[in-house]
Scaffold this motif. Structure first.
Motif, short mmCIF file in Angstrom:
data_model
loop_
_atom_site.label_atom_id
_atom_site.label_comp_id
_atom_site.label_asym_id
_atom_site.label_seq_id
_atom_site.Cartn_x
_atom_site.Cartn_y
_atom_site.Cartn_z
N VAL A 1 47.78 36.77 125.59
CA VAL A 1 47.64 37.40 124.09
C VAL A 1 46.80 36.60 123.30
O VAL A 1 46.04 37.19 122.76
N ILE A 2 47.12 35.45 123.07
CA ILE A 2 46.51 34.78 121.92
C ILE A 2 45.04 34.37 122.08
O ILE A 2 44.35 33.86 121.35
N THR A 3 44.53 34.54 123.34
CA THR A 3 43.02 34.77 123.67
C THR A 3 42.46 35.93 123.03
O THR A 3 41.38 36.09 122.72
N PHE A 4 43.21 36.98 122.82
CA PHE A 4 43.03 38.38 122.17
C PHE A 4 41.56 38.86 122.77
O PHE A 4 40.79 39.58 122.55
N SER A 5 41.89 39.03 124.24
CA SER A 5 40.84 39.44 125.32
C SER A 5 41.37 40.74 125.46
O SER A 5 42.35 41.04 125.87
N ARG A 6 40.42 41.85 125.27
CA ARG A 6 40.72 43.19 125.61
C ARG A 6 41.10 43.46 127.15
O ARG A 6 41.77 44.15 127.27
N PHE A 7 40.12 42.58 127.83
CA PHE A 7 40.48 42.85 129.27
C PHE A 7 41.79 42.49 129.68
O PHE A 7 42.51 42.99 130.47
N PHE A 8 42.31 41.28 129.13
CA PHE A 8 43.71 40.71 129.32
C PHE A 8 44.69 41.73 129.10
O PHE A 8 45.60 42.03 129.61
N LEU A 9 44.86 42.40 127.91
CA LEU A 9 45.49 43.25 127.20
C LEU A 9 45.92 44.59 128.21
O LEU A 9 46.89 45.16 128.52
N ILE A 10 44.45 45.11 128.62
CA ILE A 10 44.40 46.19 129.41
C ILE A 10 44.95 46.15 130.71
O ILE A 10 45.85 46.80 131.38
N MET A 11 44.47 44.90 131.40
CA MET A 11 45.08 44.58 132.91
C MET A 11 46.38 44.16 132.89
O MET A 11 47.07 44.56 133.83
N TRP A 12 46.91 43.48 131.97
CA TRP A 12 48.08 42.92 131.96
C TRP A 12 49.20 44.28 131.84
O TRP A 12 50.09 44.36 132.66
N LEU A 13 48.73 45.27 130.95
CA LEU A 13 49.64 46.39 130.85
C LEU A 13 49.62 47.25 132.22
O LEU A 13 50.79 47.66 132.84
N PHE A 14 48.38 47.30 132.82
CA PHE A 14 48.15 48.07 134.16
C PHE A 14 49.04 47.42 135.52
O PHE A 14 49.79 48.20 135.92
N ILE A 15 48.88 46.01 135.40
CA ILE A 15 49.60 45.37 136.61
C ILE A 15 50.99 45.26 136.32
O ILE A 15 52.03 45.39 137.45
N SER A 16 51.38 45.43 135.00
CA SER A 16 52.91 45.05 134.99
C SER A 16 53.40 46.50 135.21
O SER A 16 54.62 46.62 135.90
N ILE A 17 52.85 47.69 135.05
CA ILE A 17 53.33 48.94 135.27
C ILE A 17 53.17 49.21 136.93
O ILE A 17 54.46 49.60 137.39
N LEU A 18 52.28 48.78 137.44
CA LEU A 18 52.14 48.84 138.85
C LEU A 18 53.10 47.66 139.58
O LEU A 18 53.82 48.30 140.53
N ALA A 19 53.60 46.73 138.92
CA ALA A 19 54.69 45.75 139.46
C ALA A 19 55.97 46.51 139.53
O ALA A 19 57.10 46.50 140.38
N VAL A 20 56.32 47.57 138.63
CA VAL A 20 57.56 48.27 138.41
C VAL A 20 57.70 49.35 139.67
O VAL A 20 58.65 49.64 140.24
N PHE A 21 56.50 49.91 140.07
CA PHE A 21 56.53 50.86 141.33
C PHE A 21 57.01 49.94 142.64
O PHE A 21 57.26 50.46 143.51
N SER A 22 56.53 48.68 142.46
CA SER A 22 56.79 47.85 143.74
C SER A 22 58.45 47.81 143.72
O SER A 22 58.99 47.68 144.86
N ASN A 23 58.94 47.24 142.60
CA ASN A 23 60.49 47.02 142.41
C ASN A 23 60.91 47.32 141.06
O ASN A 23 60.13 46.62 139.95
N ARG A 24 61.84 47.95 140.76
CA ARG A 24 62.24 48.27 139.52
C ARG A 24 62.75 46.87 138.67
O ARG A 24 62.62 47.13 137.54
N LYS A 25 63.21 46.00 139.26
CA LYS A 25 63.43 44.79 138.56
C LYS A 25 62.34 44.24 137.86
O LYS A 25 62.30 43.41 137.01
N ASN A 26 61.04 44.38 138.28
CA ASN A 26 59.96 43.91 137.99
C ASN A 26 59.56 44.54 136.35
O ASN A 26 58.65 44.06 135.63
N ALA A 27 60.39 45.67 135.98
CA ALA A 27 60.27 46.07 134.60
C ALA A 27 60.50 45.03 133.62
O ALA A 27 60.15 44.99 132.37
N GLN A 28 61.18 43.63 133.94
CA GLN A 28 61.32 42.71 133.03
C GLN A 28 59.96 42.01 132.43
O GLN A 28 60.01 41.74 131.38
N GLY A 29 59.13 42.16 133.23
CA GLY A 29 57.77 41.72 132.79
C GLY A 29 57.41 42.65 131.54
O GLY A 29 56.66 42.07 130.61
#
Length: 374
Positions: free
Chosen positions: A171-199
């Motif tokens: 986050v402190i790199t303030f990279s737009r790519f990181f913010l968008i990809m982090w949100l996308f893969i975090s949501i995708l991880a939840v579909f794999s396992n609900r426990k991944n919502a902790q991310g």
């Protein structure tokens, strides 16, 4: 061999040669670059010889041969980069095969923590931090890959700590790519396992912490306004739309249309005459070396994504890494000299092959009858 492997990993994944060049001068940068090459060659001869990674080897040969035949503005730089690439593909593959997920996580964690050290002790007016990596976007890639890998760690406490660490440093790199990809893969991880919502919750906590310490870190005000707006009624997105990469991509389309078969030559898409580089590996490859290396590049990374899908439930980190790498190629144009990206790509290809072979062996064992006919 273990110590040698760790030294190589630090040199490659912390981009020590680039850091030394910038901080200590050309001599130090040259020495560390040569050291990395020598150690990779040494590791290859000391390790047991296994199958070459032909997809990456052929990709490099095609790119350098075709782009080099069309045009080479600097012959010495061309030869040096070609040799270094071959050494990385051959020697780096052996290092990648012997590198465990925990080893990789550990090295990337230290690399990402250098971003935090940069923000605390080397504050500057730019307000975006990068640590060893000099470029905030490159630093963001490190945090993103580390974040993906962390989902595979078994120890819950360590996993939570690392999820937070990689998220905050990204986050402190303030990279737009990181913010968008982090949100996308975090949501995708939840579909794999609900426990991944902790991310997702950890990510929210990282944003809260950033808002709390923003004055200390002297963050980039334009991009920080986006994060601040998340806690308000209206979300500001101007920083995401300003200076869009698509403008840079479209400025090179005419060059691609003019020479789609063999491209325009080595380094022709790196920027010149006041024009920025293309910042897109796919366009760089087709623009500099034509359609054949371009199709092979796509085939390599798309195939890794599809190979990861059978492991979506059991080894989600493989799918997350594959998606992240496909995305990274859309925002960089120094692929063939990017030790970090190439090494991570080889590591993923090797692990996908290992996982696939394991499944095939398990299926073979299941199909074997308990009582064999005489």
């Amino acid at each position: 061999m273990k110590l040698l492997r760790y030294i190589i990993l630090m040199l490659l994944l912390w981009e020590i040669s680039s850091f030394s060049l910038e901080v200590f001068g050309e001599t130090a940068g040259s020495y560390t670059s040569h050291l990395a090459n020598i150690l990779l060659i040494g590791y290859y001869f000391l390790s047991k010889k296994r199958k070459l990674l032909f997809p990456f080897l052929i990709l490099g040969l095609l790119y350098f041969m075709i782009s080099g035949l069309v045009e080479v503005p600097d012959a010495k730089a061309f030869i040096n980069e070609f040799i270094k690439y071959l050494i990385l593909i051959v020697g780096g593959a052996e290092v990648a095969r012997d590198t465990s997920l925990k080893d990789l996580c550990f090295i990337l964690l230290i690399g990402s923590l250098s971003i935090l050290v940069h923000s605390l002790f080397f504050v500057d007016g730019y307000g975006r931090y990068s640590g060893f990596y000099l470029d905030p976007n490159a630093a963001a890639f490190v945090s993103l890959i580390g974040y993906c890998l962390t989902y595979k760690l078994q120890n819950r406490q360590i996993r939570l700590i690392l999820l937070f660490a990689f998220t905050f440093t990204g986050v402190i790199t303030f990279s737009r790519f990181f913010l968008i990809m982090w949100l996308f893969i975090s949501i995708l991880a939840v579909f794999s396992n609900r426990k991944n919502a902790q991310g997702l919750f950890i990510g929210f906590g990282a944003l809260v912490l950033l808002v709390s310490v923003a004055a200390i870190l002297q963050v980039n005000t334009a991009r920080f306004s986006i994060i601040e707006s998340l806690f308000e009624s209206e979300i500001q997105t101007t920083a995401f739309t300003e200076d869009s990469r698509t403008k840079q991509w479209t400025s090179y389309l005419d060059d691609i249309y003019d020479n789609p078969i063999f491209g325009n030559g080595y380094k022709s898409f790196m920027g010149s005459s006041g024009r920025q580089g293309v910042h897109n590996t796919y366009l760089m490859v087709i623009g500099e070396s034509g359609v054949v290396p371009f199709l092979l590049l796509i085939a390599i990374y798309v195939s890794m994504f599809f190979k990861s899908l059978p492991f979506f439930k059991s080894e989600i980190h493989l799918t997350l890494m594959a998606i992240s790498l496909v995305g990274m190629l859309m925002v960089i144009h120094n692929y063939f000299s990017n030790d970090f990206l190439i090494f991570i790509s080889m590591w993923l290809l090797i692990k996908l092959g290992t996982s696939t072979q394991t499944i095939m062996n398990e299926e073979a064992d299941t199909d074997t009858p308990l009582i064999r006919p005489l």
